[in-house]
Enzyme design. Structure first.
Site: not given
Ligand code: PLP
Length: 396
Positions: A186
């Site tokens: 992210k």
């Molecule tokens: C990455 C993501 C999540 C979940 O995050 P994690 O930290 O990997 O559990 C939820 N929703 C969206 C749209 C994402 O891209």
């Protein structure tokens, strides 16, 4: 998009502070920690940047979504409206509480279509969960209006759009609750981590307790704390939070780089006949972590994606065929493939995808190509990439 591209001295220094005290846990050990509270520091920075009263940092974005729902009282049999195009975390977080995910079409914003949301509301609906996919947002005014009218909660999944805004307000801060992910890929990363934000005191109080076994966090003796209700463990470690402390300070620099790179690609792709960009709702500003465009047909989109891959243009996605992001490959959900039994409310409430008509989503997602905007590119690399993309698109 990935903040790890620009890891540096700031991240190292923050982690070293934690290793120096040796206190890797976010609660307790007051005497040993030399005044360092990295999870709290990250929460303060986040609530300031997102202009909200409360932020609570946890172990993942999926955990943040689960906790957000739990904090607002969502439980067995409640229906939560979510989009057909998202990440599997959306339905995982809903199912974790025994609630029922109700999939609804997306439109040319690549996020929830407000009309489709309204059509899906039943007496069991509790929450509308728009997912701001690939850097841009849902039509939040329209969704807020629907939620107000029907007495529903608005929970923004801003995991892929941190730093974007809508009518001057940060994404995530507009609904009753908002969630971010700080997983490794992210824009802001902790390695693993996530956060929920809210202006609602009660949800926040519920959230920090629920994510730490129900601990009430009163006083300075953990063992003596009371447990007002059942909780779970979704804590983040101080090491992960420390990385986030460095990264969140760099968010606005990351956004500026993404916008610059995005703009070069956008200008180039605008010259190609037949290419249409995803619609950004009025008043919305993307976080520029992706550039998303539609081609005239599904066949052209699939061929373009393959040609981009062949030409070595990495980081472009054709989500329509993707295992993790689109309902077409979620047979494990539709077929209820679980290790143990699902709650009866879920067994009976889940949609059977083979009987659903999501052709309105297919119309948009089937023609979409989505390309990641990287932070580490030089301007030359972006320009070369733009030229290659334009050449491929024009040749097809
Ligand atoms: C990455 C993501 C999540 C979940 O995050 P994690 O930290 O990997 O559990 C939820 N929703 C969206 C749209 C994402 O891209």
């Amino acid at each position: 998009m990935p903040g790890f591209e620009l890891f540096g001295e700031e991240e190292r220094q923050q982690v070293e502070i934690v290793l120096h005290t040796g206190v890797l846990m976010r609660y307790g050990f007051d005497g040993m920690r030399d005044g360092h509270w990295k999870a709290r520091e990250l929460e303060e920075a986040l609530s300031q940047r997102m202009q909200v009263n409360h932020a609570h940092v946890v172990s993942s974005g999926t955990a943040a979504l689960t906790i957000a729902l739990a904090s607002a009282g969502v439980g067995a049999g409640d229906e939560v409206i979510m989009p057909t195009f998202t990440f599997v975390a959306s339905f995982e977080s809903i199912l974790a509480l025994g609630a029922v995910p109700i999939l609804v079409d997306v439109d040319d914003t690549l996020t929830l279509n407000p009309k489709a949301v309204e059509n899906a509301i039943t007496s069991k609906t509790k929450v509308v969960m728009p997912v701001h996919m690939c850097g841009s947002m849902a039509d939040l005014d329209a969704l807020q209006h629907i939620c107000n009218k029907h007495g529903l909660l608005l929970l923004e999944d801003a995991c892929q759009a941190i730093g974007g805004s809508y009518k001057g307000e940060p994404l995530g801060s507009i609904g009753d609750l908002g969630c971010f992910s700080f997983d490794y890929v992210k824009t802001v990363t902790c390695g693993e981590g996530g956060a929920l934000i809210t202006d609602n005191d009660e949800y926040y109080e519920n959230a920090h307790k629920y994510s730490d076994h129900g601990h009430d966090h009163v006083g300075d003796d953990r063992g003596a704390e009371a447990h007002p209700f059942l909780g779970y463990n979704f804590r983040i470690s101080e090491l992960n939070a420390a990385v986030g402390c460095a990264q969140i300070q760099r968010l606005d620099r990351f956004l500026a780089i993404q916008e610059k790179n995005y703009s070069i690609l956008r200008e180039a792709l605008s010259t190609v006949e037949g290419v249409i960009f995803r619609r950004v709702p009025d008043g919305g500003v993307e976080n520029y972590s992706f550039i998303n465009f539609f081609l005239p047909t599904e066949d052209m989109a699939r061929r373009t994606h393959n040609a981009l891959l062949d030409a070595g243009v990495d980081g472009c996605f054709y989500w329509y065929d993707n295992n993790w992001h689109y309902y077409r490959k979620w047979q494990h959900l539709s077929d209820q493939k679980t290790l143990g039994k699902l709650p009866q409310e879920v067994q009976h409430g889940l949609q059977d995808f083979s009987k659903m008509d999501f052709s309105a989503s297919d119309h948009w997602v089937g023609r979409n190509i989505s390309c990641l905007i990287k932070l580490g590119w030089t301007e030359n690399e972006v320009r070369e990439r733009a030229d290659t993309m334009v050449r491929i698109l024009k040749s097809l």
